[in-house]
Design a protein around this motif. Structure first.
Motif, mmCIF file in Angstrom:
data_model
loop_
_atom_site.group_PDB
_atom_site.id
_atom_site.type_symbol
_atom_site.label_atom_id
_atom_site.label_comp_id
_atom_site.label_asym_id
_atom_site.label_seq_id
_atom_site.Cartn_x
_atom_site.Cartn_y
_atom_site.Cartn_z
ATOM 1 N N ALA A 151 -110.179 21.196 -45.830
ATOM 2 C CA ALA A 151 -111.090 22.227 -46.329
ATOM 3 C C ALA A 151 -110.906 23.567 -45.623
ATOM 4 O O ALA A 151 -111.395 24.588 -46.100
ATOM 5 C CB ALA A 151 -112.533 21.762 -46.170
ATOM 6 N N HIS A 152 -110.183 23.568 -44.496
ATOM 7 C CA HIS A 152 -109.951 24.788 -43.734
ATOM 8 C C HIS A 152 -108.507 25.288 -43.862
ATOM 9 O O HIS A 152 -108.092 26.148 -43.092
ATOM 10 C CB HIS A 152 -110.278 24.557 -42.258
ATOM 11 N N ARG A 153 -107.772 24.769 -44.815
ATOM 12 C CA ARG A 153 -106.354 25.141 -44.952
ATOM 13 C C ARG A 153 -106.154 26.172 -46.065
ATOM 14 O O ARG A 153 -106.728 26.058 -47.148
ATOM 15 C CB ARG A 153 -105.498 23.905 -45.239
ATOM 16 N N ALA A 174 -106.830 24.924 -60.150
ATOM 17 C CA ALA A 174 -108.290 24.912 -60.283
ATOM 18 C C ALA A 174 -108.894 23.662 -59.649
ATOM 19 O O ALA A 174 -109.989 23.718 -59.063
ATOM 20 C CB ALA A 174 -108.675 24.997 -61.758
ATOM 21 N N ARG A 175 -108.179 22.535 -59.741
ATOM 22 C CA ARG A 175 -108.688 21.303 -59.125
ATOM 23 C C ARG A 175 -108.517 21.321 -57.601
ATOM 24 O O ARG A 175 -109.341 20.764 -56.869
ATOM 25 C CB ARG A 175 -107.976 20.084 -59.729
ATOM 26 N N LEU A 176 -107.443 21.961 -57.110
ATOM 27 C CA LEU A 176 -107.215 21.998 -55.669
ATOM 28 C C LEU A 176 -108.135 22.997 -54.966
ATOM 29 O O LEU A 176 -108.561 22.763 -53.827
ATOM 30 C CB LEU A 176 -105.747 22.367 -55.379
ATOM 31 N N LEU A 177 -108.460 24.089 -55.626
ATOM 32 C CA LEU A 177 -109.182 25.192 -54.985
ATOM 33 C C LEU A 177 -110.474 24.758 -54.282
ATOM 34 O O LEU A 177 -110.726 25.189 -53.149
ATOM 35 C CB LEU A 177 -109.461 26.285 -56.013
ATOM 36 N N LEU A 251 -101.979 16.696 -47.112
ATOM 37 C CA LEU A 251 -101.667 17.753 -48.072
ATOM 38 C C LEU A 251 -101.008 17.169 -49.314
ATOM 39 O O LEU A 251 -101.351 17.529 -50.448
ATOM 40 C CB LEU A 251 -100.749 18.797 -47.429
ATOM 41 N N LEU A 252 -100.061 16.274 -49.112
ATOM 42 C CA LEU A 252 -99.346 15.675 -50.232
ATOM 43 C C LEU A 252 -100.294 14.907 -51.146
ATOM 44 O O LEU A 252 -100.211 15.013 -52.380
ATOM 45 C CB LEU A 252 -98.238 14.759 -49.706
ATOM 46 N N SER A 257 -103.149 14.582 -56.162
ATOM 47 C CA SER A 257 -104.426 14.291 -56.832
ATOM 48 C C SER A 257 -104.865 15.437 -57.727
ATOM 49 O O SER A 257 -105.468 15.218 -58.777
ATOM 50 C CB SER A 257 -105.511 14.016 -55.788
ATOM 51 N N ALA A 258 -104.526 16.674 -57.321
ATOM 52 C CA ALA A 258 -104.894 17.837 -58.117
ATOM 53 C C ALA A 258 -104.055 17.957 -59.377
ATOM 54 O O ALA A 258 -104.435 18.672 -60.325
ATOM 55 C CB ALA A 258 -104.750 19.099 -57.274
ATOM 56 N N GLY A 259 -102.895 17.288 -59.415
ATOM 57 C CA GLY A 259 -102.073 17.310 -60.627
ATOM 58 C C GLY A 259 -100.853 18.196 -60.559
ATOM 59 O O GLY A 259 -100.251 18.503 -61.580
ATOM 60 N N PHE A 260 -100.448 18.614 -59.340
ATOM 61 C CA PHE A 260 -99.248 19.413 -59.214
ATOM 62 C C PHE A 260 -97.963 18.591 -59.393
ATOM 63 O O PHE A 260 -96.935 19.116 -59.827
ATOM 64 C CB PHE A 260 -99.174 20.077 -57.821
#
Length: 263
Positions: A151-153, A174-177, A251-252, A257-260
């Motif tokens: 959350a701090h990255r 949008a999902r990662l933000l 991070l990976l 999970s965000a869909g990248f």
């Protein structure tokens, strides 16, 4: 065959001359010379002239080496050394006069990148690294940021120039933000990787990259304590993930999970 340090010296010498040519072009009116994957994926005369200069200088110094560049035909070699070059990484920024573009030159030996130079042309900042050495910014060693909660990255990304791919990327961003401190899009893969290396970013993910985008910057990041992964993005093209080694797994998981990335 030359050592990684000797290859770095050549890359640095050629890179400085290439950066000077880009700066010269930047003082004139920059116009689109051609397009590639779409009508917004552009090439300028400066891209072509700079790659021609780099090819000529490297071939003069090492005529038996192979060459892979963004703007020209691949050149086979017999020495076991291949040069991987992006004459202007961040061409759209260059076109608009935004000072975020770089000359990127990497030397690969038998399939392994052993030396890399990324020059932030507008700011005259030089990132270097070679196997057996350290990552440096203007000659001063750099290292990645210390451990931080997800959350701090601060994470960088980029967007493709074809609509179907960028729709997938926009949804993933949008999902990662909500999961991270913030997301940046600077427009240069090579510079984003170097900023991970120097601790100015906590991570980077992008689909649609190529070897010339990340060969030099990826090496510099790894030498500074980062891990990199070249994999397949959600839209089916090459993707790069980079972050400090100590937090890379988290991070990976987050970017997947965000869909990248493709599952």
């Amino acid at each position: 065959m030359s050592s990684a340090e000797e290859l770095l010296e050549l890359a640095l010498s050629v890179g400085h001359q290439a950066a000077a040519l880009v700066r010269d072009h930047a003082t004139r009116k920059v116009e689109v010379a051609a397009t590639k994957t779409s009508d917004i994926d552009v090439v300028t005369a400066a891209d072509r002239a700079t790659e021609e200069l780099i090819r000529r200088l490297i071939h003069h110094a090492r005529p038996d080496d192979a060459f892979l560049g963004e703007e020209g035909d691949d050149l086979a070699g017999t020495s076991g050394v291949r040069w991987i070059v992006d004459p202007i990484d961040g061409t759209v920024n260059f076109l608009y006069g935004i000072p975020e573009y770089a000359v990127s030159i990497a030397a690969e030996v038998d399939g392994e990148v052993v030396a890399g130079v990324v020059i932030d042309v507008a700011k005259e900042v030089v990132y270097t690294g070679h196997v057996g050495g350290v990552a440096a910014r203007n000659g001063v060693p750099v290292v990645v940021r210390p451990p931080a909660l997800l959350a701090h990255r601060l994470i960088a990304t980029g967007f493709n120039y074809t609509r179907p791919v960028r729709e997938i990327q926009a949804a993933a961003a949008a999902r990662l933000l909500p999961e991270v401190r913030d997301i940046r899009r600077t427009g240069s893969c090579a510079l984003d990787l170097c900023r991970v290396a120097e601790g100015a970013l906590d991570g980077y993910v992008e689909e649609g990259v190529h070897a010339w985008d990340h060969a030099a910057g990826g090496l510099i990041a790894r030498l500074a304590g980062a891990e990199t992964l070249v994999t397949v993005g959600a839209a089916g093209t090459e993707a790069m993930v980079c972050g400090p080694r100590h937090g890379f797994r988290e991070l990976l998981v987050a970017v997947r999970s965000a869909g990248f990335l493709r599952e």
